[in-house]
Design a protein around this motif. Structure first.
Motif, PDB file in Angstrom:
ATOM      1  N   ALA A  18       0.814  -1.218   0.000  1.00 24.28           N
ATOM      2  CA  ALA A  18       0.000   0.000   0.000  1.00 24.28           C
ATOM      3  C   ALA A  18       0.849   1.270   0.000  1.00 24.28           C
ATOM      4  O   ALA A  18       0.510   2.245  -0.675  1.00 24.28           O
ATOM      5  CB  ALA A  18      -0.968  -0.001   1.178  1.00 24.28           C
ATOM      6  N   GLY A  19       1.942   1.289   0.716  1.00 24.36           N
ATOM      7  CA  GLY A  19       2.800   2.470   0.741  1.00 24.36           C
ATOM      8  C   GLY A  19       3.370   2.781  -0.633  1.00 24.36           C
ATOM      9  O   GLY A  19       3.445   3.955  -1.030  1.00 24.36           O
ATOM     10  N   LEU A  22       0.528   4.136  -2.838  1.00 21.86           N
ATOM     11  CA  LEU A  22       0.268   5.526  -2.451  1.00 21.86           C
ATOM     12  C   LEU A  22       1.346   6.455  -3.013  1.00 21.86           C
ATOM     13  O   LEU A  22       1.037   7.524  -3.551  1.00 21.86           O
ATOM     14  CB  LEU A  22       0.191   5.653  -0.930  1.00 21.86           C
ATOM     15  CG  LEU A  22       0.046   7.066  -0.370  1.00 21.86           C
ATOM     16  CD1 LEU A  22      -1.225   7.732  -0.875  1.00 21.86           C
ATOM     17  CD2 LEU A  22       0.077   7.023   1.155  1.00 21.86           C
ATOM     18  N   ASP A  23       2.601   6.051  -2.913  1.00 17.67           N
ATOM     19  CA  ASP A  23       3.692   6.875  -3.431  1.00 17.67           C
ATOM     20  C   ASP A  23       3.512   7.134  -4.922  1.00 17.67           C
ATOM     21  O   ASP A  23       3.604   8.269  -5.384  1.00 17.67           O
ATOM     22  CB  ASP A  23       5.030   6.190  -3.156  1.00 17.67           C
ATOM     23  CG  ASP A  23       6.224   6.996  -3.668  1.00 17.67           C
ATOM     24  OD1 ASP A  23       6.119   8.230  -3.825  1.00 17.67           O
ATOM     25  OD2 ASP A  23       7.279   6.373  -3.913  1.00 17.67           O
ATOM     26  N   ASP A  44      -4.022   8.834   0.822  1.00 20.54           N
ATOM     27  CA  ASP A  44      -3.869   8.108   2.089  1.00 20.54           C
ATOM     28  C   ASP A  44      -3.764   6.598   1.865  1.00 20.54           C
ATOM     29  O   ASP A  44      -4.136   6.087   0.806  1.00 20.54           O
ATOM     30  CB  ASP A  44      -5.006   8.442   3.066  1.00 20.54           C
ATOM     31  CG  ASP A  44      -6.368   8.050   2.547  1.00 20.54           C
ATOM     32  OD1 ASP A  44      -6.635   6.839   2.419  1.00 20.54           O
ATOM     33  OD2 ASP A  44      -7.178   8.957   2.284  1.00 20.54           O
ATOM     34  N   LEU A  45      -3.255   5.928   2.892  1.00 18.71           N
ATOM     35  CA  LEU A  45      -3.038   4.481   2.808  1.00 18.71           C
ATOM     36  C   LEU A  45      -4.330   3.697   2.683  1.00 18.71           C
ATOM     37  O   LEU A  45      -4.351   2.645   2.037  1.00 18.71           O
ATOM     38  CB  LEU A  45      -2.252   3.995   4.031  1.00 18.71           C
ATOM     39  CG  LEU A  45      -0.756   4.244   3.982  1.00 18.71           C
ATOM     40  CD1 LEU A  45      -0.103   3.891   5.325  1.00 18.71           C
ATOM     41  CD2 LEU A  45      -0.102   3.449   2.856  1.00 18.71           C
ATOM     42  N   ASP A  46      -5.419   4.186   3.265  1.00 18.11           N
ATOM     43  CA  ASP A  46      -6.694   3.481   3.119  1.00 18.11           C
ATOM     44  C   ASP A  46      -7.113   3.419   1.652  1.00 18.11           C
ATOM     45  O   ASP A  46      -7.615   2.392   1.189  1.00 18.11           O
ATOM     46  CB  ASP A  46      -7.781   4.141   3.966  1.00 18.11           C
ATOM     47  CG  ASP A  46      -7.599   3.883   5.451  1.00 18.11           C
ATOM     48  OD1 ASP A  46      -6.912   2.891   5.803  1.00 18.11           O
ATOM     49  OD2 ASP A  46      -8.147   4.658   6.257  1.00 18.11           O
ATOM     50  N   ALA A  48      -5.086   3.447  -0.894  1.00 15.70           N
ATOM     51  CA  ALA A  48      -4.170   2.503  -1.542  1.00 15.70           C
ATOM     52  C   ALA A  48      -4.584   1.062  -1.249  1.00 15.70           C
ATOM     53  O   ALA A  48      -4.571   0.214  -2.144  1.00 15.70           O
ATOM     54  CB  ALA A  48      -2.740   2.757  -1.077  1.00 15.70           C
ATOM     55  N   ARG A  49      -4.965   0.795  -0.018  1.00 15.39           N
ATOM     56  CA  ARG A  49      -5.433  -0.561   0.325  1.00 15.39           C
ATOM     57  C   ARG A  49      -6.701  -0.906  -0.438  1.00 15.39           C
ATOM     58  O   ARG A  49      -6.891  -2.042  -0.890  1.00 15.39           O
ATOM     59  CB  ARG A  49      -5.654  -0.670   1.828  1.00 15.39           C
ATOM     60  CG  ARG A  49      -4.374  -0.695   2.625  1.00 15.39           C
ATOM     61  CD  ARG A  49      -4.641  -0.917   4.128  1.00 15.39           C
ATOM     62  NE  ARG A  49      -3.485  -0.560   4.890  1.00 15.39           N
ATOM     63  CZ  ARG A  49      -3.340   0.595   5.562  1.00 15.39           C
ATOM     64  NH1 ARG A  49      -4.312   1.491   5.591  1.00 15.39           N
ATOM     65  NH2 ARG A  49      -2.230   0.836   6.224  1.00 15.39           N
TER      66      ARG A  49
END
Length: 178
Positions: A18-19, A22-23, A44-46, A48-49
């Motif tokens: 996920a990081g 997101l990047d 945000d990471l959510d 991305a998840r």
């Protein structure tokens, strides 16, 4: 549904990626090539998840693969085999397309070409005789990848997306000779 090339492992995404997602999707210089209209940056990471979970719902032979460099285990981008929007269904009844997205630090190493070649071969082995590549008309980097793959340039189309797209076609005989 992993695929292997000489230098790359194409694997399913995990929540741990996920990081990275997101990047990449938080960069305007990347996202500008992915969708019609104003780029929508991921924040945000959510999100991305959720994107990873969405990708996991694709039914084989369709898939979204993380591109991992074997020598370093670093994820450098992704490659996908997905339905062409609004083309009469999914992989079995409609048109399919291969696409790629790399982190800007991974450009210039041939990863997109190598990964796309493996996914096109996977599609053909699964019985999909025609695989399209659709890109924004001015995406010269992706045009060069399609040319390196030996794909047939079908020109500009205004089907499927709001903006015109440059379309290339992969058939079993065309991509195997490059």
């Amino acid at each position: 549904m992993d695929l292997q090339t000489e230098r790359l492992r194409l694997r399913s995404f995990t929540p741990d990626d996920a990081g990275f997602v997101l990047d990449v999707l938080g960069r305007a210089d990347v996202v500008r090539w992915l969708d019609d209209g104003e780029p929508q940056l991921m924040t945000d990471l959510d999100a991305a998840r959720a994107k990873i979970a969405f990708w996991a719902e694709l039914e084989p032979p369709l898939h979204q693969w993380a591109i991992e460099v074997c020598a370093t285990s670093a994820v450098v981008g992704w490659v996908c085999l997905v339905p062409v929007p609004d083309s009469s269904g999914s992989g079995s009844g409609g048109l399919v397309q291969v696409g790629w997205t790399l982190h800007p630090d991974a450009h210039g190493h041939g990863y997109a070409t190598e990964a796309a070649r493996a996914v096109i071969a996977h599609a053909h082995a699964a019985g999909l005789d025609e695989v399209r590549v659709l890109m924004m008309v001015d995406n010269e980097a992706s045009v060069r990848v399609a040319q390196r793959l030996g794909l047939r340039d079908l020109g500009i189309t205004d089907q499927w997306y709001e903006s015109p797209s440059r379309m290339f076609l992969a058939t079993p005989a065309r991509h195997e000779r490059s």
